[in-house]
Scaffold this motif. Structure first.
Motif, PDB file in Angstrom:
ATOM      1  N   LEU A  17      -6.421  -2.182  -0.961  1.00  0.00           N
ATOM      2  CA  LEU A  17      -6.965  -1.638  -2.283  1.00  0.00           C
ATOM      3  C   LEU A  17      -8.018  -2.489  -2.876  1.00  0.00           C
ATOM      4  CD1 LEU A  17      -3.252  -1.168  -3.905  1.00  0.00           C
ATOM      5  CD2 LEU A  17      -4.750   0.539  -2.813  1.00  0.00           C
ATOM      6  N   SER A 312       2.365  -0.446  -6.121  1.00  0.00           N
ATOM      7  CA  SER A 312       1.675   0.830  -5.482  1.00  0.00           C
ATOM      8  C   SER A 312       1.667   0.596  -3.859  1.00  0.00           C
ATOM      9  CB  SER A 312       0.110   0.993  -5.809  1.00  0.00           C
ATOM     10  OG  SER A 312       0.228   1.145  -7.076  1.00  0.00           O
ATOM     11  N   LEU A 313       1.446  -0.630  -3.582  1.00  0.00           N
ATOM     12  CA  LEU A 313       1.714  -0.892  -1.888  1.00  0.00           C
ATOM     13  C   LEU A 313       2.923  -0.740  -1.566  1.00  0.00           C
ATOM     14  CD1 LEU A 313      -0.875  -3.681  -1.387  1.00  0.00           C
ATOM     15  CD2 LEU A 313      -1.066  -1.220  -0.589  1.00  0.00           C
ATOM     16  N   ALA A 316       3.830   2.760  -0.911  1.00  0.00           N
ATOM     17  CA  ALA A 316       3.267   3.491   0.374  1.00  0.00           C
ATOM     18  C   ALA A 316       4.065   2.929   1.569  1.00  0.00           C
ATOM     19  CB  ALA A 316       1.837   3.012   0.501  1.00  0.00           C
ATOM     20  N   ASN A 326       1.940  10.527   4.492  1.00  0.00           N
ATOM     21  CA  ASN A 326       1.218   9.951   3.269  1.00  0.00           C
ATOM     22  C   ASN A 326       1.110  10.807   2.216  1.00  0.00           C
ATOM     23  OD1 ASN A 326       0.971   7.711   4.563  1.00  0.00           O
ATOM     24  ND2 ASN A 326      -1.318   7.763   4.973  1.00  0.00           N
ATOM     25  N   PHE A 333       1.059   9.459  -6.596  1.00  0.00           N
ATOM     26  CA  PHE A 333       0.579   8.263  -7.552  1.00  0.00           C
ATOM     27  C   PHE A 333      -0.162   8.318  -8.672  1.00  0.00           C
ATOM     28  CE2 PHE A 333       1.692   4.806  -3.992  1.00  0.00           C
ATOM     29  CZ  PHE A 333       1.820   5.774  -3.064  1.00  0.00           C
ATOM     30  N   ILE A 343      -7.208   1.462  -6.840  1.00  0.00           N
ATOM     31  CA  ILE A 343      -5.893   1.991  -6.653  1.00  0.00           C
ATOM     32  C   ILE A 343      -5.939   3.374  -6.191  1.00  0.00           C
ATOM     33  CG2 ILE A 343      -3.245   2.217  -7.114  1.00  0.00           C
ATOM     34  CD1 ILE A 343      -3.507  -0.169  -8.766  1.00  0.00           C
ATOM     35  N   LEU A 347      -6.003   4.745  -2.012  1.00  0.00           N
ATOM     36  CA  LEU A 347      -4.781   5.610  -1.845  1.00  0.00           C
ATOM     37  C   LEU A 347      -5.171   7.009  -1.330  1.00  0.00           C
ATOM     38  CD1 LEU A 347      -2.274   4.435  -4.574  1.00  0.00           C
ATOM     39  CD2 LEU A 347      -2.186   3.845  -1.934  1.00  0.00           C
ATOM     40  N   TYR A 352      -2.768   9.742   0.424  1.00  0.00           N
ATOM     41  CA  TYR A 352      -1.712   9.799  -0.630  1.00  0.00           C
ATOM     42  C   TYR A 352      -2.117  10.684  -1.522  1.00  0.00           C
ATOM     43  CZ  TYR A 352       0.048   5.714   2.004  1.00  0.00           C
ATOM     44  OH  TYR A 352       0.441   5.006   2.927  1.00  0.00           O
ATOM     45  N   VAL A 354      -2.763  11.500  -5.286  1.00  0.00           N
ATOM     46  CA  VAL A 354      -3.052  10.809  -6.457  1.00  0.00           C
ATOM     47  C   VAL A 354      -3.513  11.641  -7.600  1.00  0.00           C
ATOM     48  CG1 VAL A 354      -4.550   8.741  -7.284  1.00  0.00           C
ATOM     49  CG2 VAL A 354      -3.838   8.836  -4.919  1.00  0.00           C
TER      50      VAL A 354
END
Ligand SMILES: Cc1cc2nc3c(=O)[nH]c(=O)nc-3n(C[C@H](O)[C@H](O)[C@H](O)COP(=O)(O)OP(=O)(O)OC[C@H]3O[C@@H](n4cnc5c(N)ncnc54)[C@H](O)[C@@H]3O)c2cc1C
Length: 400
Positions: A17, A312-313, A316, A326, A333, A343, A347, A352, A354
């Motif tokens: 990040l 957030s991590l 994940a 993912n 997120f 972030i 991500l 991911y 987002v």
């Protein structure tokens, strides 16, 4: 379009990040410099305090400063003055795989016609999102569609006069219109959380909407604020009710934005403080809520609304441990536009889902929102705020 395939089960190492190259790839050198100047200015508590006051006065006196506000702080934190203007921001975010949540950020008007206008505006955001993968959610604030005092009165229980009952019926009808439109357009809708003393009415109504519209998947999402010490228990109980009644539980997890106000009211009225004793307790319950949701994803969908890197991590990591792709469609997120791009963009780059809240509205009317963002980014004298630190790191990297 946000990635939503559920076929892949590959897991990746946790994203870094702190990679500012990815975080600010969409910003030109000039834009980065402008953002640096802005965060420098709002990082100074004196300037922010005086500036907020002067801006309010200037706008109240109708001095022509809208242009200045729009070119500076508004540009950093808002998508535009209208949905159409904000679609350009949505396209820019979509180029990095990030979704937009159009957030009509006009506050504090609570006559019946303003409340009806808010419904019309939220319906327009649903219309804008329909069939557009880059706008994966819509959102509204309960106090945008119902008077605060009404929500408070209904939350407190007790007798309702016929006038109050009639007003409550109108408020419920507004919420139903929004949720029905979201269902028809197949666009999930987030119900924001506000003060604890109006939340019982909001919870009851939102769960009723979930029972109606979340049969096949989560369309209506409630928000759970983990800075309240009783909300992890609420999350479990509300999820159990959803399971018993056979609907999907949609939930946005946040820490909570009204801490001082909550503590002050509790002290003034002499009831127990609803807020956790300290930040560590809020962090602990937030992370426990993430764990709980990941353990029950079969009938849940979550939006992690946070600027906290550790949380957030953690999310994940938990996804990886459970072998989830993912881009699992049940997990998103979310951060606010103009904040924590490190972030959001990192991500997203790692695959991911987002989405960023993109506030919009006339400059004059989103001012309270902008002043809150400025205050949030004000740091103690001499300290570099987090956002400013990241911008400086990226400028140093580019200068090499
Ligand atoms: C996409 C998105 C949607 C949001 N929607 C809502 C919403 O609907 N309703 C809402 O209320 N907020 C909402 N928020 C704001 C959110 O609740 C937080 O205020 C904000 O995100 C800061 O918390 P954090 O998790 O990002 O990170 P952090 O910076 O790690 O946490 C700061 C938060 O910790 C808590 N905290 C700080 N000090 C203490 C203390 N001494 N004791 C106990 N707790 C403490 C407070 O909640 C504070 O805001 C939203 C935020 C995002 C990003």
């Amino acid at each position: 379009m946000l990635p939503t395939s559920s076929s892949a089960t590959t897991t990746h190492p946790l994203p870094d990040l702190s990679d500012t190259r990815i975080a600010f790839a969409s910003k030109s050198d000039r834009e980065l410099w402008q953002a640096q100047q802005l965060f420098r200015i709002i990082g100074n508590p004196t300037i922010t305090g005086v500036g907020s006051w002067l801006t309010k006065v200037a706008l109240a006196l109708r001095l022509p400063i809208s242009g200045l506000v729009k070119a500076t702080i508004f540009k950093q934190f808002c998508g535009g003055e209208t949905i159409t203007e904000s679609l350009a921001t949505a396209r820019r975010l979509a180029a990095s795989g990030i979704g937009t949540i159009l957030d009509h950020s006009v506050e504090g008007q609570d006559d019946e016609s303003s409340l009806d206008d808010t419904v019309s505006e939220v319906l327009r955001t649903i219309e804008a999102a329909k069939g557009r993968g880059e706008i994966p959610f819509c959102v509204f604030k309960p106090t945008g569609i119902a008077r605060m005092e009404l929500l408070e009165q209904v939350s407190a229980g007790g007798e309702r006069t016929p006038a109050i009952q009639a007003e409550w019926q109108r408020a419920m009808a507004r919420m139903e219109r929004i949720c029905q439109a979201a269902f028809d357009a197949d666009v999930p809708v987030l119900v924001d959380a506000e003060e604890s003393w109006i939340q019982p009415a909001v919870d009851e109504r939102t769960e009723a909407m979930m029972a109606r519209f979340n049969r096949k998947r989560a369309i209506v999402y409630n928000t759970v604020q983990l800075y309240r010490h009783d909300r992890l228990a609420y999350l479990r109980a509300a999820h159990a009710r959803a399971q018993a009644a056979g609907y999907h539980f949609g939930v946005k997890l946040v820490r909570g934005a009204y801490m001082e106000k909550e503590r002050e009211r509790a002290a003034a009225k002499g009831y127990a403080d609803p807020i956790q004793p300290d930040k560590a307790a809020s962090d602990r319950d937030y992370d426990s809520a993430l764990r709980y949701c990941l353990e029950h994803l079969d009938d849940m969908a979550i939006v992690a609304g946070t600027h906290n890197e550790q949380s957030s991590l953690l999310l994940a990591r938990l996804m990886g441990e459970r072998g989830l792709p993912n881009n699992d469609p049940r997990i998103c997120f979310s951060q606010l536009l103009g904040m924590s791009d490190n972030i959001s963009f990192n991500l997203s780059a790692a695959g991911y889902r987002v989405a960023k809240y993109v506030p919009y509205g006339p400059v004059r009317e989103v001012l309270p929102y902008l002043i809150r963002r400025a205050n949030e980014n004000t740091s103690a004298r001499g300290q570099t705020g987090r956002e400013l630190g990241l911008i400086l790191a990226e400028r140093r990297r580019r200068a090499k």
